[in-house]
Every structure is written in structure tokens, then in C-alpha cells.
Design an enzyme around this catalytic site. Structure first.
Site, PDB file in Angstrom:
ATOM      1  N   GLU A  61     -10.777-105.697  -1.289  1.00 51.96           N
ATOM      2  CA  GLU A  61      -9.708-106.636  -1.602  1.00 51.96           C
ATOM      3  C   GLU A  61      -8.766-106.809  -0.411  1.00 51.96           C
ATOM      4  OE1 GLU A  61     -10.409-104.144  -5.395  1.00 51.96           O
ATOM      5  OE2 GLU A  61     -10.739-103.985  -3.250  1.00 51.96           O
ATOM      6  N   ALA A 163     -44.892 -88.971   1.158  1.00 53.39           N
ATOM      7  CA  ALA A 163     -46.040 -89.817   1.496  1.00 53.39           C
ATOM      8  C   ALA A 163     -47.325 -89.071   1.171  1.00 53.39           C
ATOM      9  CB  ALA A 163     -46.010 -90.183   2.979  1.00 53.39           C
ATOM     10  N   ARG A 191     -32.943 -93.447   5.580  1.00 51.76           N
ATOM     11  CA  ARG A 191     -32.095 -92.522   6.348  1.00 51.76           C
ATOM     12  C   ARG A 191     -30.764 -93.189   6.708  1.00 51.76           C
ATOM     13  NH1 ARG A 191     -36.498 -89.757  10.545  1.00 51.76           N
ATOM     14  NH2 ARG A 191     -37.765 -88.744   8.923  1.00 51.76           N
ATOM     15  N   THR A 203     -41.533 -77.665   6.147  1.00 47.72           N
ATOM     16  CA  THR A 203     -41.704 -79.010   6.684  1.00 47.72           C
ATOM     17  C   THR A 203     -41.238 -79.072   8.129  1.00 47.72           C
ATOM     18  OG1 THR A 203     -41.410 -80.005   4.492  1.00 47.72           O
ATOM     19  CG2 THR A 203     -41.050 -81.432   6.386  1.00 47.72           C
ATOM     20  N   ASP A 207     -44.025 -80.104  10.812  1.00 46.58           N
ATOM     21  CA  ASP A 207     -43.958 -81.470  11.349  1.00 46.58           C
ATOM     22  C   ASP A 207     -43.035 -81.634  12.543  1.00 46.58           C
ATOM     23  OD1 ASP A 207     -45.623 -82.081   9.243  1.00 46.58           O
ATOM     24  OD2 ASP A 207     -44.030 -82.913   7.985  1.00 46.58           O
ATOM     25  N   LEU A 211     -35.608 -86.418  11.956  1.00 46.76           N
ATOM     26  CA  LEU A 211     -34.717 -86.689  10.820  1.00 46.76           C
ATOM     27  C   LEU A 211     -33.589 -87.668  11.142  1.00 46.76           C
ATOM     28  CD1 LEU A 211     -34.369 -83.132   9.197  1.00 46.76           C
ATOM     29  CD2 LEU A 211     -36.124 -84.876   8.825  1.00 46.76           C
ATOM     30  N   ARG A 214     -34.060 -94.437  13.347  1.00 49.67           N
ATOM     31  CA  ARG A 214     -34.493 -95.043  14.602  1.00 49.67           C
ATOM     32  C   ARG A 214     -34.650 -96.558  14.477  1.00 49.67           C
ATOM     33  NH1 ARG A 214     -37.275 -90.166  14.394  1.00 49.67           N
ATOM     34  NH2 ARG A 214     -39.353 -91.019  13.966  1.00 49.67           N
ATOM     35  N   GLU A 302     -36.714 -85.324   1.995  1.00 51.52           N
ATOM     36  CA  GLU A 302     -38.068 -85.554   2.495  1.00 51.52           C
ATOM     37  C   GLU A 302     -38.805 -84.219   2.476  1.00 51.52           C
ATOM     38  OE1 GLU A 302     -38.319 -87.681   6.179  1.00 51.52           O
ATOM     39  OE2 GLU A 302     -36.925 -89.237   5.555  1.00 51.52           O
TER      40      GLU A 302
END
Length: 368
Positions: A61, A163, A191, A203, A207, A211, A214, A302
Site C-alpha cells: 500500500e 528427482a 531455490r 547427499t 553429490d 545449493l 544459478r 532436497e
């Protein structure tokens, strides 16, 4: 004053749809405050628009009134949510509306905050400002899933994401990619829209993820990293460890390894000890409550199969994105299947299947 018999024109509905679009654009980016969209109309012309500012201030407002280049006397304001009426870090929006000369307010839904709910309606009506509410209420309410969970449960709004391959693998040794690159853009959009992201140390060590967001131009919106690491097994060679900055990484643990604790703290990671149950699992509700007190309002998880199953069983995930590849994955010596699909389908009634459009991946969005 507004009554249950309020009627709205087709133009009213069109203007409110625009306000909803404005609010939707800032969801996840307004901190503890809800994302509100605002339009000011005079003589059937839009003369100003406003959105809630990043981190929640200024309110929509205020922004709309400040943005107007015309006098507002006799104009009409469209809002997705009832305006605030109390002093906080900013003055009441009702005061600003009254002083502006705006003659009519139409908003989508009442605020759920007890300090506001229904009170702004009365304040504005007493000042001879015409007030109507309930325009596109269902659509407006859909904007505030996060806000409702935050205010009522005092927890972050939790979005899960995983996934899987066509044959339901989430990991197979030596294979880095499951879904197509186009699905990555959706992951990075999630993200961008969440202020924190959580993974397990398994994880992290498997991997070595970054995080971060991009998407070009939105890198600064990368979320705070949250790591569940019961025994402090995270590799100090990981990207997360090497890229830690002050206050951007939190590790929940249940370790007494003073040497590792000292190494991680010296690097700048925030370590928080949290209890585990008889199965050596964290009480995730306690962790979510702690994150809420630390300012997390939108949390993206994730995680792998174990953390996902734990969260689903305890009804702690509000929305879940299942990315499914059109291709089977080779089963290597070390592999992991996604075993939570049945419980996911049974616990979440609302399912929306969409395509990533740029490739053959299928995305199912589950929502409570």
C-alpha cells in the site's frame, strides 16, 4: 460498509487479477510478511501499482501510494489482503490510506493475524471509505499458504523436491544426472523462491552440491544452507564447507567430536546440537521450529529417500515436487531406489501433473 451481498463488476475482477499477479511475483521474497499486490485505479485507469518490498518492507500500500504521480482523492485501491492497522516496524497502512484521500478499498481476504483481522475494515469504514472484501477470495487465499503456515503453526512452509528415473532410482554409482537440464531451471527457481535449503550429510558427501541459485541475475537470492549431519561426517573438501560465509550455513548435529566441531566453527559454520530418537533420527519438528525462530519462512528440502520419508510420515512437508525422468537408469553396484512414492500418493490429496515443456521430464506437484 461491505455486506455479504457485495457485488463486483468484471472490471473489478480484472483489476484484482492484476493485483494477484503482483503479489505472486514476490512470494518467498518478503521475509516474515505476506506478499501483497496493490493497484490504484481512478476514472477506470490504473494510476499506480505496488508490491510488498523485499524482506517485507515497505508494504504494498505504501509503495503504491508513493508511486502515484496523480492525486489519489476519489480513487479506488485493490488489495489481495486486508491492510494492516497497527504500528510495527512501519506505520499502519490504514493511516496512510485515510490520509491519501482514497475513496474505496476492495481486498481479497481478511488477514489471519488477530491484530488485523476485520479491524482495518471497521477503521476505514468509520472514515467514510467504502470497503468491500472477498473479491476472488479463493485465488487470493492461494497466495498465502506460506503466511498461514508461518502464523498458525509457527513453522516454515516446507517444500520437498526429489528427482527419480523412470525405474524409480534416485542414485546409481557413476551416474551424475537423472533429469534433463531443463528441469534444473525449475530447481533453481525453487531455490530463488525459498530463503533456506536443507539436505543431509549423505547427499552432501555423495553429490557435493552447491545449493545456490544459478538463474542469471538472481544469484544473490541463493538460500541459506541447512545440513543435517548427525555425526559430523561432512567432508571438509566439499563445496559447502569451502564456500561458507558468515550466517549462511547451519549444521544440525548430535556429535561430541570436539575437534570436528572446532574445525567447522572456525570456518564459519553455525553448529546446533539437536537430539535424536531411538532410531538415531533427528526430531525434524524440533529442527523446523528452531529454523523458524532463526528467520526461515520458506524451506526447500532436497533430501534423499530417508529424510523425505521421515518428513512425509510426520506430515511436515506442505508441498512436494517429484521430478521423473523419461529414461531408466542403469542399476550400478551401489544404488538407491525411491521408496516413498506410495506414502506420498496416500498422504497428499491434491496432485498436479505438469511438463517441464523443454524436455520429456514429468513433474508432479503434491499439495496438502
Amino acid at each position: 460498509m461491505s455486506t455479504k451481498k457485495d457485488k463486483f463488476s468484471s472490471k473489478d475482477k480484472s483489476y484484482m487479477k492484476l493485483a494477484i499477479s503482483l503479489a505472486r511475483g514476490r512470494i518467498g521474497l518478503t521475509g516474515e510478511n505476506p506478499s501483497v499486490g496493490c493497484l490504484i485505479v481512478k476514472n477506470d485507469r490504473i494510476i499506480s501499482i505496488g508490491q510488498t518490498g523485499f524482506e517485507g518492507r515497505p508494504h504494498a500500500e505504501h509503495n503504491a501510494i508513493n508511486n502515484s504521480l496523480e492525486k489519489l482523492k476519489g480513487s479506488k485501491m485493490y488489495l489481495t489482503l486486508e491492510p494492516c492497522n497497527h504500528y510495527g516496524k512501519t506505520p499502519p497502512c490504514t493511516d496512510r490510506i485515510i490520509k491519501s484521500g482514497i475513496g474505496e478499498i476492495i481486498y481479497g481476504m481478511d488477514d489471519i493475524d488477530k491484530k488485523v483481522k476485520g479491524k482495518s475494515f471497521k477503521i476505514l469504514s468509520k472514515k467514510n471509505i467504502k470497503v468491500k472484501k472477498g473479491l476472488l477470495k479463493a485465488e487470493a487465499k492461494n497466495l498465502y499458504d506460506t503466511y498461514i503456515v508461518n502464523r498458525i503453526k509457527k513453522l516454515p512452509y516446507v517444500t520437498g523436491k526429489i528427482a527419480i528415473s523412470k525405474n524409480r532410482l534416485i542414485y546409481s554409482e557413476g551416474i551424475k544426472r537423472i533429469t534433463d537440464k531443463s528441469s534444473d531451471k525449475i530447481t533453481h527457481y525453487l531455490r530463488y523462491k525459498n530463503d533456506s535449503i536443507m539436505i543431509s550429510s549423505k547427499t552432501l558427501n555423495t553429490d557435493n552440491p552447491k545449493l545456490n541459485c544459478r538463474l542469471k541475475g538472481f544469484e544473490s537470492f541463493s538460500p541459506r544452507r541447512i545440513i543435517l549431519d548427525r555425526n559430523l561426517e561432512m567432508k571438509i573438501s566439499s563445496y559447502i564447507f569451502r564456500s561458507t560465509k558468515k550466517n549462511n550455513t547451519i549444521v544440525f548435529h548430535n556429535s561430541s567430536n570436539s575437534k570436528k566441531i572446532q574445525i567447522l566453527r572456525k570456518k564459519g559454520l553455525t553448529l546446533l546440537k539437536s537430539k535424536v530418537d531411538n532410531n538415531k533420527l533427528f526430531d525434524l519438528r524440533i529442527i523446523l521450529k528452531k529454523l523458524y525462530t532463526l528467520g526461515t519462512r520458506n524451506l526447500l528440502i532436497e533430501g534423499g529417500d530417508e529424510i523425505t520419508k521421515n518428513l512425509i510420515k510426520n506430515r511436515l512437508i506442505d508441498k512436494f515436487y517429484l521430478f521423473k525422468s523419461s529414461k531408466n537408469m542403469k542399476i550400478s553396484r551401489k544404488h538407491k531406489f525411491f521408496t516413498s512414492l506410495n506414502i506420498l500418493n496416500s498422504r497428499y490429496r491434491k496432485k498436479n501433473k505438469v511438463s517441464s515443456k523443454l524436455a520429456k521430464d514429468k513433474i508432479t506437484i503434491y499439495k496438502r
